[in-house]
Design an enzyme around this catalytic site. Structure first.
Site, PDB file in Angstrom:
ATOM      1  N   HIS A 261       0.862  -1.184   0.000  1.00 31.45           N
ATOM      2  CA  HIS A 261       0.000   0.000   0.000  1.00 31.45           C
ATOM      3  C   HIS A 261       0.902   1.238   0.000  1.00 31.45           C
ATOM      4  O   HIS A 261       2.008   1.189   0.539  1.00 31.45           O
ATOM      5  CB  HIS A 261      -0.846  -0.049   1.280  1.00 31.45           C
ATOM      6  CG  HIS A 261      -1.918   0.992   1.386  1.00 31.45           C
ATOM      7  ND1 HIS A 261      -1.670   2.291   1.758  1.00 31.45           N
ATOM      8  CD2 HIS A 261      -3.258   0.913   1.182  1.00 31.45           C
ATOM      9  CE1 HIS A 261      -2.803   2.972   1.785  1.00 31.45           C
ATOM     10  NE2 HIS A 261      -3.793   2.163   1.436  1.00 31.45           N
TER      11      HIS A 261
ATOM     12  N   ASP B 227       2.900  -4.775   8.163  1.00 35.68           N
ATOM     13  CA  ASP B 227       1.723  -3.933   7.975  1.00 35.68           C
ATOM     14  C   ASP B 227       0.487  -4.827   8.078  1.00 35.68           C
ATOM     15  O   ASP B 227       0.154  -5.566   7.154  1.00 35.68           O
ATOM     16  CB  ASP B 227       1.808  -3.252   6.602  1.00 35.68           C
ATOM     17  CG  ASP B 227       0.553  -2.451   6.273  1.00 35.68           C
ATOM     18  OD1 ASP B 227      -0.392  -2.453   7.083  1.00 35.68           O
ATOM     19  OD2 ASP B 227       0.521  -1.845   5.186  1.00 35.68           O
TER      20      ASP B 227
ATOM     21  N   GLN C 287      -4.602  -4.953   6.722  1.00 39.65           N
ATOM     22  CA  GLN C 287      -5.619  -5.814   6.088  1.00 39.65           C
ATOM     23  C   GLN C 287      -5.747  -7.177   6.746  1.00 39.65           C
ATOM     24  O   GLN C 287      -6.714  -7.883   6.499  1.00 39.65           O
ATOM     25  CB  GLN C 287      -5.297  -6.006   4.600  1.00 39.65           C
ATOM     26  CG  GLN C 287      -5.514  -4.773   3.762  1.00 39.65           C
ATOM     27  CD  GLN C 287      -6.972  -4.322   3.704  1.00 39.65           C
ATOM     28  OE1 GLN C 287      -7.893  -5.135   3.819  1.00 39.65           O
ATOM     29  NE2 GLN C 287      -7.184  -3.037   3.537  1.00 39.65           N
TER      30      GLN C 287
ATOM     31  N   LYS D 294     -10.646  -0.339  10.202  1.00 40.90           N
ATOM     32  CA  LYS D 294     -10.773  -1.545   9.373  1.00 40.90           C
ATOM     33  C   LYS D 294     -11.107  -2.768  10.231  1.00 40.90           C
ATOM     34  O   LYS D 294     -11.318  -3.863   9.718  1.00 40.90           O
ATOM     35  CB  LYS D 294      -9.464  -1.803   8.616  1.00 40.90           C
ATOM     36  CG  LYS D 294      -9.156  -0.738   7.579  1.00 40.90           C
ATOM     37  CD  LYS D 294      -7.935  -1.121   6.782  1.00 40.90           C
ATOM     38  CE  LYS D 294      -7.335   0.033   6.024  1.00 40.90           C
ATOM     39  NZ  LYS D 294      -8.078   0.443   4.835  1.00 40.90           N
TER      40      LYS D 294
ATOM     41  N   CYS E  50      -4.783   2.513  -3.721  1.00 41.00           N
ATOM     42  CA  CYS E  50      -3.505   2.970  -3.110  1.00 41.00           C
ATOM     43  C   CYS E  50      -2.385   1.950  -3.297  1.00 41.00           C
ATOM     44  O   CYS E  50      -1.539   1.767  -2.403  1.00 41.00           O
ATOM     45  CB  CYS E  50      -3.669   3.290  -1.627  1.00 41.00           C
ATOM     46  SG  CYS E  50      -4.765   4.661  -1.307  1.00 41.00           S
TER      47      CYS E  50
HETATM   48  N1  PLP Z   1      -1.700  -0.704   4.643  1.00 42.33           N
HETATM   49  C1  PLP Z   1      -2.638  -1.399   4.001  1.00 42.33           C
HETATM   50  C2  PLP Z   1      -2.328  -2.778   3.500  1.00 42.33           C
HETATM   51  C3  PLP Z   1      -3.911  -0.854   3.805  1.00 42.33           C
HETATM   52  O1  PLP Z   1      -4.837  -1.550   3.158  1.00 42.33           O
HETATM   53  C4  PLP Z   1      -4.172   0.456   4.283  1.00 42.33           C
HETATM   54  C5  PLP Z   1      -5.484   1.083   4.033  1.00 42.33           C
HETATM   55  O2  PLP Z   1      -6.193   0.725   3.115  1.00 42.33           O
HETATM   56  C6  PLP Z   1      -3.155   1.123   4.974  1.00 42.33           C
HETATM   57  C7  PLP Z   1      -1.940   0.521   5.127  1.00 42.33           C
HETATM   58  C8  PLP Z   1      -3.382   2.497   5.515  1.00 42.33           C
HETATM   59  O3  PLP Z   1      -4.378   2.489   6.487  1.00 42.33           O
HETATM   60  P1  PLP Z   1      -4.977   3.855   7.023  1.00 42.33           P
HETATM   61  O4  PLP Z   1      -5.393   4.662   5.816  1.00 42.33           O
HETATM   62  O5  PLP Z   1      -6.137   3.441   7.853  1.00 42.33           O
HETATM   63  O6  PLP Z   1      -3.925   4.546   7.804  1.00 42.33           O
END
Ligand code: PLP
Length: 422
Positions: A138, A215, A218, A241, A379
């Protein structure tokens, strides 16, 4: 996904329709209509809906407990402080951290990664050092490191994936060199659904002396997270999420690592003594929580974790894997539809393209039928470049979704195909 041994077992344990109906009752928003149709919410990968337990907890906090924390001698401040720190204990228990102070509240996964990049990266990386990423990251796990590339002259090394959307773990391992100072990768991909073999990868990185940031944005809504079993050095996730509030997330870090990191932001609550001749900082976790935090968000997130515990991770996984297998089989029947992300282990989301149709048109038309999906690059622009695309349509399922909702998605997609393509 082709059901494997693991999913076959899960499917056998599929929750009953009554159980699923009872879960759905916990989420008031699922009772509403959109464009005159019952809402079918398949955008859980972007943000999941909130159970009554979380909504009620937030209402109770604001109606009965709110004050600023850590600084008041009065009852309300002490109650709010107690609730906030109890939330940290819940988060630590949920992630199986060794100590609550290893869990830092942030605005979300994005801020948590930025915290590590800025604080740990700023103190420990220098020109020529390498950070190992994967092409399925992401933007939140790319851009903060890229900013260090500009600031410090570090180098980003990017591991490839197969056409099925699986990380080429052997290639990834080969990219770990004496210059590698950190490996950062997603536990599960938000665009492909791929679950990376995190525990094995972390062990491989550690064997070469490389710390790992995982990370979990998800993965954390779909599986039991055990940071000690994974042995990750940092783990990040976002409350919104995981059925919790927006604007709250968690950075878990091993105490020794976090304790050696300089503060990320300066301000109230993170200091010991401030004077114009110099300032000293508090220990963990306060040193990373400058200013008034999202008190209600933390408390609401703890309520979400308690709620998920009451549902049970096995039941969640069984329902979601059933939806994934069912939706995969149904979508494959649609002419001209290609699924991107066909890993053996996936969380419950499906990215797809339909020949001759633009994802935005599909998303807009589905919305007319009350069906919420995600369209675009999600993203992960470098990932889609890898597939020669600019984006997809993504349907992402939570445990409160049903097979009937997937049937409605298929009916609507077939209708859209007929309308646009004849
Ligand atoms: N990492 C992953 C794999 C994600 O799917 C997301 C959000 O879609 C993020 C990081 C970033 O999360 P946030 O926008 O809630 O900070």
């Amino acid at each position: 996904m082709i059901p494997n041994k693991q999913t076959e077992t899960l499917l056998a344990d599929r929750p009953s329709p009554e159980t699923i109906a009872a879960w759905r009752q916990d989420f008031p928003i699922l009772g509403r209509e959109v464009n005159g149709k019952p809402l079918i919410y398949l955008d859980n990968g972007a943000s999941s809906q909130k159970p009554r337990a979380v909504i009620n907890r937030l209402e109770h906090y604001y109606a009965h407990e709110h004050a600023n924390i850590h600084r008041g001698v009065h009852v309300l401040s002490q109650e709010a402080t107690g609730a906030y720190e109890a939330a940290r204990e819940t988060v630590a228990r949920y992630l199986n951290a060794a100590e609550a102070r290893e869990c830092i509240f942030t605005r979300g996964a994005t801020e948590a990664i930025n915290l590590v990049a800025s604080s740990w990266g700023g103190a420990n990386l220098q020109a020529g050092d390498e950070v190992l990423l994967t092409v399925m990251e992401h933007h939140a796990n790319i851009v903060p490191w890229q900013m260090l590339e500009t600031r410090l002259g570090i180098k980003l090394v990017v591991a490839p994936i197969s056409d099925e959307g699986e990380l080429l773990v052997e290639e990834w391992e080969k990219l770990i060199s004496p210059r590698t100072k950190l490996a950062a990768f997603c536990h599960a991909s938000n665009s492909l659904g791929t679950v990376n073999p995190a525990k094995a990868m972390i062990a491989k990185a550690h064997a070469k002396g490389v710390p790992v940031l995982l990370d979990g944005a998800q993965s954390s809504a779909h599986m039991k997270i055990d940071v000690r079993d994974l042995d990750c050095d940092w783990f990040v996730c976002s409350g919104h999420k995981i059925f919790g509030p927006t604007g709250i997330g968690v950075l878990y870090g091993k105490a020794a690592l976090l304790g050696a990191m300089p503060p990320y932001q300066g301000g109230g609550d993170m200091i010991d003594v401030v004077s114009f001749s110099g300032t000293t900082f508090r220990g963990l976790p306060e040193r990373f929580e400058a200013g008034t935090p999202n008190i209600a968000g933390a408390i609401g997130l703890a309520a979400a974790f308690d709620y998920l515990d009451s549902i049970g991770h096995e039941a969640i996984a069984a329902q979601e894997q059933d939806l994934l297998a069912y939706a995969t089989a149904q979508l494959q029947q649609i002419e001209g539809l290609t699924i991107y992300g066909r890993a053996a282990e996936k969380v419950s989301l499906i990215s797809f393209m339909i020949d001759g149709l633009h994802p935005n048109d599909i998303g807009t038309m589905l919305d007319m039928d009350g069906i919420a999906v995600r369209t675009g690059h999600h993203c992960t622009m470098p990932l889609w470049e890898r597939f020669g695309l600019t984006g997809t349509t993504r349907a992402s399922f939570a445990f409160y979704n049903t097979r009937e909702e997937i049937d409605a998605l298929i009916t609507s997609l077939n209708k859209i195909r007929r309308l646009f393509l004849g």
